[in-house]
Design a protein around this motif. Structure first.
Motif, short mmCIF file in Angstrom:
data_model
loop_
_atom_site.label_atom_id
_atom_site.label_comp_id
_atom_site.label_asym_id
_atom_site.label_seq_id
_atom_site.Cartn_x
_atom_site.Cartn_y
_atom_site.Cartn_z
N MET A 165 1.16 -0.99 0.26
CA MET A 165 0.28 0.00 0.29
C MET A 165 0.94 1.32 0.59
O MET A 165 0.61 2.21 -0.55
CB MET A 165 -0.82 -0.58 1.24
CG MET A 165 -2.46 -1.10 1.06
SD MET A 165 -2.81 -1.16 2.40
CE MET A 165 -2.44 -1.99 3.61
N ARG A 166 2.42 1.32 0.84
CA ARG A 166 3.38 2.24 0.26
C ARG A 166 4.21 2.61 -0.17
O ARG A 166 4.25 3.65 -0.46
CB ARG A 166 3.61 2.07 1.92
CG ARG A 166 2.92 2.41 3.44
CD ARG A 166 3.50 2.38 4.63
NE ARG A 166 3.17 3.07 5.25
CZ ARG A 166 2.33 3.79 6.22
NH1 ARG A 166 3.06 5.11 5.93
NH2 ARG A 166 1.65 3.36 7.14
N ARG A 167 3.37 1.53 -1.34
CA ARG A 167 4.82 1.81 -2.95
C ARG A 167 4.58 2.89 -3.38
O ARG A 167 3.55 3.15 -3.69
CB ARG A 167 4.88 0.06 -3.57
CG ARG A 167 5.82 -0.34 -2.37
CD ARG A 167 6.13 -2.13 -3.58
NE ARG A 167 5.22 -2.87 -4.38
CZ ARG A 167 6.15 -3.54 -5.34
NH1 ARG A 167 6.73 -4.04 -4.76
NH2 ARG A 167 4.96 -4.17 -6.28
N ALA A 178 -1.32 -5.99 -2.51
CA ALA A 178 -2.20 -5.70 -1.47
C ALA A 178 -3.39 -6.37 -0.79
O ALA A 178 -3.46 -6.97 0.11
CB ALA A 178 -1.99 -4.16 -0.38
N ILE A 179 -4.65 -6.53 -1.59
CA ILE A 179 -5.57 -6.45 -1.18
C ILE A 179 -5.51 -8.31 -1.43
O ILE A 179 -6.18 -8.96 -0.27
CB ILE A 179 -6.94 -6.47 -2.13
CG1 ILE A 179 -7.20 -5.42 -1.84
CG2 ILE A 179 -7.64 -6.98 -2.60
CD1 ILE A 179 -7.73 -3.71 -2.92
N TYR A 180 -4.77 -8.76 -2.27
CA TYR A 180 -4.80 -10.72 -1.83
C TYR A 180 -3.83 -10.59 -1.16
O TYR A 180 -4.05 -11.93 -0.28
CB TYR A 180 -3.82 -10.88 -3.24
CG TYR A 180 -3.41 -12.09 -3.18
CD1 TYR A 180 -3.97 -12.99 -3.54
CD2 TYR A 180 -2.28 -12.23 -2.95
CE1 TYR A 180 -3.74 -14.49 -3.87
CE2 TYR A 180 -1.43 -13.81 -3.00
CZ TYR A 180 -2.70 -15.15 -3.29
OH TYR A 180 -2.09 -16.24 -3.27
N THR A 181 -3.18 -10.41 -0.63
CA THR A 181 -2.16 -10.68 1.02
C THR A 181 -3.31 -10.50 1.79
O THR A 181 -3.40 -11.61 2.90
CB THR A 181 -1.21 -9.91 1.04
OG1 THR A 181 -0.51 -9.54 0.39
CG2 THR A 181 -0.51 -10.32 2.25
N LEU A 182 -3.97 -9.55 2.56
CA LEU A 182 -5.11 -9.66 3.18
C LEU A 182 -6.50 -10.98 3.14
O LEU A 182 -6.68 -11.08 3.91
CB LEU A 182 -5.70 -8.04 3.45
CG LEU A 182 -4.83 -6.58 3.14
CD1 LEU A 182 -5.44 -4.95 3.38
CD2 LEU A 182 -4.19 -7.05 4.43
N GLN A 183 -6.36 -10.95 1.48
CA GLN A 183 -7.39 -12.15 1.59
C GLN A 183 -6.93 -13.37 1.98
O GLN A 183 -8.19 -14.24 2.74
CB GLN A 183 -7.65 -11.59 0.26
CG GLN A 183 -8.50 -10.65 -0.39
CD GLN A 183 -9.14 -11.00 -1.99
OE1 GLN A 183 -7.85 -12.04 -2.36
NE2 GLN A 183 -10.18 -10.34 -2.69
#
Length: 123
Positions: free
Chosen positions: A42-44, A56-61
């Motif tokens: 998200m910060r990149r 980021a969404i995939y990681t959080l999923q």
């Protein structure tokens, strides 16, 4: 077509890196790792911000799936099942042997009997 969210080099072997972390670290550490990875994406500040957000969404999923799995395991433990019931639930993991056979192999029944009789020195 190349999958930039889950590239081929992340999927070599039996398990991927996220699953390896899940199996290796205590759950609270796994959670922190996954949150840090998502935050990093998200910060990149790269050219393709949408792709980074997808990562980021995939990681959080993936984290969400493990959070649900972890909660279900915790609820199962809290259900106060007997050791036999828990063993029966996991039977396939023990080569299909039954609980009593497992106890005999582990000699736990002997240890329990010794304990119930006051151990080596008696009551």
């Amino acid at each position: 077509m190349t999958d930039n969210i889950k590239p081929e080099h992340y999927r070599k072997g039996e398990i991927d890196l996220f699953e390896s972390w899940y199996r290796t670290y205590p759950f609270n550490e796994y959670r922190a790792i996954m949150q840090a990875v998502a935050e990093r994406y998200m910060r990149r500040d790269k050219n393709n911000r949408v792709e980074d957000l997808d990562k980021a969404i995939y990681t959080l999923q993936r984290l969400k799936e493990k959070e649900i799995e972890h909660r279900e395991k915790q609820e199962k433990v809290k259900s106060n099942k007997t050791l036999k019931e828990l063993f029966d639930d996991m039977g396939k993991d023990f080569g299909g042997i039954d609980f009593d056979e497992w106890l005999r192999k582990q000699k736990i029944s002997e240890l329990l009997a010794s304990y119930e009789n006051g151990g080596e020195n008696g009551k």
